[in-house]
Write an enzyme that holds these catalytic residues in place. Structure first.
Site, PDB file in Angstrom:
ATOM      1  N   LEU A  25     -71.740  -4.340 -25.553  1.00 41.16           N
ATOM      2  CA  LEU A  25     -70.922  -4.274 -26.772  1.00 41.16           C
ATOM      3  C   LEU A  25     -71.287  -5.370 -27.763  1.00 41.16           C
ATOM      4  O   LEU A  25     -70.943  -5.275 -28.939  1.00 41.16           O
ATOM      5  CB  LEU A  25     -69.434  -4.433 -26.406  1.00 41.16           C
ATOM      6  CG  LEU A  25     -68.853  -3.482 -25.350  1.00 41.16           C
ATOM      7  CD1 LEU A  25     -67.428  -3.910 -24.980  1.00 41.16           C
ATOM      8  CD2 LEU A  25     -68.845  -2.047 -25.853  1.00 41.16           C
TER       9      LEU A  25
ATOM     10  N   ILE B  10     -62.700  -4.888 -28.412  1.00 37.51           N
ATOM     11  CA  ILE B  10     -62.964  -3.767 -27.490  1.00 37.51           C
ATOM     12  C   ILE B  10     -63.268  -4.318 -26.095  1.00 37.51           C
ATOM     13  O   ILE B  10     -62.715  -3.869 -25.091  1.00 37.51           O
ATOM     14  CB  ILE B  10     -64.136  -2.902 -28.015  1.00 37.51           C
ATOM     15  CG1 ILE B  10     -63.730  -2.207 -29.319  1.00 37.51           C
ATOM     16  CG2 ILE B  10     -64.576  -1.876 -26.959  1.00 37.51           C
ATOM     17  CD1 ILE B  10     -64.770  -1.284 -29.916  1.00 37.51           C
TER      18      ILE B  10
ATOM     19  N   TYR C 124     -77.652  -2.109 -40.199  1.00 40.38           N
ATOM     20  CA  TYR C 124     -76.831  -1.975 -38.984  1.00 40.38           C
ATOM     21  C   TYR C 124     -77.052  -0.612 -38.327  1.00 40.38           C
ATOM     22  O   TYR C 124     -77.389  -0.515 -37.144  1.00 40.38           O
ATOM     23  CB  TYR C 124     -75.353  -2.171 -39.353  1.00 40.38           C
ATOM     24  CG  TYR C 124     -74.396  -1.944 -38.228  1.00 40.38           C
ATOM     25  CD1 TYR C 124     -74.298  -2.837 -37.176  1.00 40.38           C
ATOM     26  CD2 TYR C 124     -73.565  -0.814 -38.216  1.00 40.38           C
ATOM     27  CE1 TYR C 124     -73.393  -2.632 -36.140  1.00 40.38           C
ATOM     28  CE2 TYR C 124     -72.665  -0.601 -37.188  1.00 40.38           C
ATOM     29  CZ  TYR C 124     -72.581  -1.515 -36.155  1.00 40.38           C
ATOM     30  OH  TYR C 124     -71.697  -1.303 -35.130  1.00 40.38           O
TER      31      TYR C 124
ATOM     32  N   ASP D 159     -70.096 -13.640 -23.584  1.00 36.52           N
ATOM     33  CA  ASP D 159     -69.664 -13.606 -24.987  1.00 36.52           C
ATOM     34  C   ASP D 159     -69.896 -14.975 -25.598  1.00 36.52           C
ATOM     35  O   ASP D 159     -69.674 -15.992 -24.937  1.00 36.52           O
ATOM     36  CB  ASP D 159     -68.161 -13.259 -25.049  1.00 36.52           C
ATOM     37  CG  ASP D 159     -67.746 -12.738 -26.415  1.00 36.52           C
ATOM     38  OD1 ASP D 159     -67.286 -11.582 -26.480  1.00 36.52           O
ATOM     39  OD2 ASP D 159     -67.877 -13.480 -27.404  1.00 36.52           O
TER      40      ASP D 159
END
Ligand code: UDP
Length: 322
Positions: free
Chosen positions: A74, A13, A147, A32
């Site tokens: 994200l 994404i 989660y 990241d």
């Protein structure tokens, strides 16, 4: 022009989100802990920076937040296998990592765009799921719920930070995003698992009778929504379902993949769901109520399942050749 930090920016994404933001004239920093393979084509734009590190590294995170007007968050562990095998890592990264990020964003005054999940309504059987619907999460003794519980908790933190510290936010609950760049074969998601089996000439394994449904959302549609939600001031302070509202059973998914890709694989049924040998409760139906996202940013998923699966199969066939 805005400076936008995308955590998890080199993921499936994230890489599309970075690309679309740059296309719209913004400057992007991707943070990241993985490789920059999916975002390498963005370096030549001159408006892209890649920082390879974990969101748990506070110094690095703080430096990048300080430089940003908006943070699209994200980065997370979002692999069902890991919810049951390493729940502590899931909670540490998804909860502690996010809280640390919210603190830094509140101090800087940077707007947070948070990736939540369609798992937040949990066992609620009233479909379609409205954003304001009750959450019916399973007990903490079952790690499978770590989660969704973690994501729901961060949603609470966002409302609290907004009320007490004026932190602007948008919450996005993604509904089964799939497509190119989701090359996470071996993880617990149905489409990558099915693709791995189809490419290897193995039968597709369906959990239960295959009548359970999901709303599969093509990645490029979802990422257009992310960018619009991040940039459109009308979305601030709200939670949005980001999903296609076309309901597809898992059996139909398997049959459509076989048909669209002209594969020869069989379909087999397994009586109960097991992920890594641990029982994993399945959700029978999960459908988004899409009225809010349509009315606030005029977005709806436009890619049909067949077209989306065709692009997905093309991607995996190229990927398998590498
Ligand atoms: N599923 C399946 N076979 C597989 C993998 C998944 O039948 O090999 C089913 C799974 O039980 C669930 C659906 O596909 O009903 C979607 O699973 P996934 O893990 O992709 O996402 P989620 O359950 O979180 O929506």
């Amino acid at each position: 022009m805005k400076r936008i930090l995308v955590t998890g920016g080199a993921g499936s994404i994230g890489s599309f989100v970075c690309e679309y933001l740059i296309d719209r004239g913004h400057e992007v920093i991707a943070l990241d802990n993985g490789s920059s393979r999916k975002v390498e084509h963005l370096f030549e734009t001159g408006r892209f920076k890649f920082v390879q590190d974990s969101i748990m590294n506070k110094d690095v995170l703080e430096r990048q937040v300080q430089r940003s007007d908006i943070v699209i968050h994200l980065a997370a562990i979002a692999d069902p296998k890991r919810y049951v095998t390493e729940p502590l890592n899931v909670l540490n990264i998804n909860v502690k990592g996010s809280i640390q990020l919210l603190e830094l964003c509140a101090a800087k005054g940077a707007k947070v765009i948070f990736a939540s999940t369609s798992e937040v309504p949990g066992r609620n059987t009233q479909v379609p799921f409205n954003e304001e619907a009750d959450r019916v999460l399973g007990p903490p003794s079952i790690n499978r719920w770590c989660y969704s519980t973690g994501k729901a908790l961060i949603e609470h933190f966002l409302y609290a930070y907004r009320q007490q510290e004026n932190l602007p936010f948008v919450i996005m609950r993604f509904f089964n995003v799939y497509g190119p760049r989701c090359d996470d074969l071996g993880q617990g998601r149905v489409i990558p698992i099915f693709m791995e089996k189809l490419l290897g000439g193995q039968p597709l394994t369906i959990h239960g009778d295959g009548k359970q449904t999901r709303c599969f959302t093509f990645i490029e549609d979802a990422c257009q929504a992310v960018v619009e939600l991040a940039l459109n001031p009308a979305a601030e302070g709200l939670c949005f379902n980001v999903g296609n509202d076309r309901e597809t059973s898992i059996l139909e998914l398997a049959q459509t993949l076989i048909k669209v890709g002209q594969f020869e694989s069989d379909i087999v049924f397994k009586p109960h769901v097991e992920v890594f040998g641990k029982s994993y409760e399945d959700i029978p139906r999960r459908i988004p109520d899409v009225r809010r996202i349509k009315s606030v940013i005029n977005w709806e998923a436009s890619t049909s399942l067949e077209d989306g699966l065709r692009k997905t199969i093309d991607f995996y066939r190229d990927w398998a050749k590498q």
